[in-house]
Design an enzyme around this catalytic site. Sequence first.
Site, PDB file in Angstrom:
ATOM      1  N   ASP A  29     -39.507  60.873  11.494  1.00 49.89           N
ATOM      2  CA  ASP A  29     -39.259  60.119  10.267  1.00 49.89           C
ATOM      3  C   ASP A  29     -37.751  60.139  10.038  1.00 49.89           C
ATOM      4  OD1 ASP A  29     -38.760  59.335   7.677  1.00 49.89           O
ATOM      5  OD2 ASP A  29     -40.454  60.403   6.786  1.00 49.89           O
ATOM      6  N   PHE A  63     -40.648  65.362   3.347  1.00 47.85           N
ATOM      7  CA  PHE A  63     -40.951  64.272   2.425  1.00 47.85           C
ATOM      8  C   PHE A  63     -41.209  63.017   3.245  1.00 47.85           C
ATOM      9  CE2 PHE A  63     -40.012  60.584  -0.194  1.00 47.85           C
ATOM     10  CZ  PHE A  63     -40.822  60.841  -1.286  1.00 47.85           C
ATOM     11  N   LYS A  87     -34.637  53.153   4.430  1.00 48.15           N
ATOM     12  CA  LYS A  87     -33.480  53.245   3.527  1.00 48.15           C
ATOM     13  C   LYS A  87     -32.205  52.486   3.969  1.00 48.15           C
ATOM     14  CE  LYS A  87     -34.706  57.259   0.831  1.00 48.15           C
ATOM     15  NZ  LYS A  87     -35.849  58.033   1.317  1.00 48.15           N
TER      16      LYS A  87
HETATM   17  C1  LIG Z   1     -37.221  58.056   1.133  1.00 50.90           C
HETATM   18  C2  LIG Z   1     -38.028  58.603   2.236  1.00 50.90           C
HETATM   19  C3  LIG Z   1     -39.332  58.157   2.494  1.00 50.90           C
HETATM   20  C4  LIG Z   1     -40.034  57.149   1.602  1.00 50.90           C
HETATM   21  O1  LIG Z   1     -39.382  55.917   1.589  1.00 50.90           O
HETATM   22  P1  LIG Z   1     -39.767  54.848   0.443  1.00 50.90           P
HETATM   23  O2  LIG Z   1     -38.963  53.631   0.817  1.00 50.90           O
HETATM   24  O3  LIG Z   1     -39.358  55.430  -0.865  1.00 50.90           O
HETATM   25  O4  LIG Z   1     -41.216  54.612   0.537  1.00 50.90           O
HETATM   26  C5  LIG Z   1     -40.006  58.691   3.572  1.00 50.90           C
HETATM   27  N1  LIG Z   1     -39.434  59.604   4.370  1.00 50.90           N
HETATM   28  C6  LIG Z   1     -38.190  60.058   4.168  1.00 50.90           C
HETATM   29  C7  LIG Z   1     -37.591  61.058   5.109  1.00 50.90           C
HETATM   30  C8  LIG Z   1     -37.435  59.589   3.084  1.00 50.90           C
HETATM   31  O5  LIG Z   1     -36.221  60.066   2.851  1.00 50.90           O
END
Ligand SMILES: *Cc1c(COP(=O)(O)O)cnc(C)c1O
Length: 393
Positions: free
Chosen positions: A218, A133, A247
């Site tokens: 990521d 994701f 986050k």
């Molecule tokens: C939550 C998340 C995103 C997206 O972050 P947003 O602030 O919602 O755009 C991207 N990568 C990972 C691994 C995430 O957990």
Amino acid sequence: MNIQEANQYLTPNYARFPLTLVKGQGARLWDDAGKSYLDFVAGIAVNTLGHAHPAMVKTITEQASTMLHCSNLYFNPQQNELAKKLTELSGLSKAFFCNSGAEANEAAIKLARKFFYDQGKNKHHIITATQSFHGRTMQTIAATGQDKVKEGFAPLPAGFKHVPLNDITALASAINDDTAAIMLEPLQGEGGVNLANIEYLEAVRALCDKQNILLIFDEIQTGIGRCGSMFAFEKAGVKPDILTLAKGLGGGVPIGAMLATDNVATSLSAGSHGTTFGGNPMSCAVALTVLDVIAKDDLLANVETRSEQLKAGLQKLVNTYDIFDEVKGDGLLLGLSANINVAPIVNQCLENGLLILMAGPKVLRFLPALNISESEIEEGLQILNKSIEGLNL
Ligand SMILES: *Cc1c(COP(=O)(O)O)cnc(C)c1O
């Protein structure tokens, strides 16, 4: 305004719980009827220090009365300091700030392509993992290895391929002369709490080095202490060329960051990328406070101890109930996988005053604040046990 009325004014893109939250303190939240909840969601791994942490309140108050925003036409001390701090912590060299995870990944994707463009090379493909994701913008849904986020949004930006996580053969055969980068979550959050093996990450790094490909981690969900080290990649001992964060970095204030090596970061030349709000003094001051409290209160050690406690409690559930398969994850990003849909458990927990979330239909996910206490973990496990008993599964 009640929930029915609110739905008249809000787009219907969230399947929200019928719950309106109005106040938080530490690991607890209160709804508009005064009922309290123990929070094992932490705003989806965002509230690193829990709710209304005094150090954050102080920083926000002071910064609000000093300067909230001045744009990136100028320097501001908080952004400078946060860039220094994050590069020191990560071992990467340069920082770019934005406002969310998806934006951090957008910057990473743009940078990877620009890096090879600047060398006159036609390397623009990005390989990511199935079940990954990476966000909800057009590029980041294209990067995401789950069809459900893409449906209805074609045509998607081209240049992304997905391979199963922890399968180095599949990755090696997906690489070709066009491959610019491999982008991975060291521990997949949304996709089911799936950990990348250390040997896999080492092999990926070696492949990248050999074939002149950039490695992007990521760490939007795993970074900032969530997995017991400041960044999850430290545990694997595998360093990326580009790292994305969001986050937990702001502890509740919106902020994203992309870090890169010196060599790679050069390609983000003046005018090539930007954002109006990114790196504003308010969000950077708060992020500095979050990092400060993590260090002062030794929260990485707390993550490890509380993780062991929570894992032990979840393992008991695996041993007791046939519906549960295994405890997954690391630090305070833990999953409990089941062979049934776990939504009723989440709802029952909510009813009983515990907020937890899911990672796909069959995995319960637990993401408490990094400063959660022993008694709060114990209390959460008790409510979880009681909720499962009550459901007669
Ligand atoms: C939550 C998340 C995103 C997206 O972050 P947003 O602030 O919602 O755009 C991207 N990568 C990972 C691994 C995430 O957990």
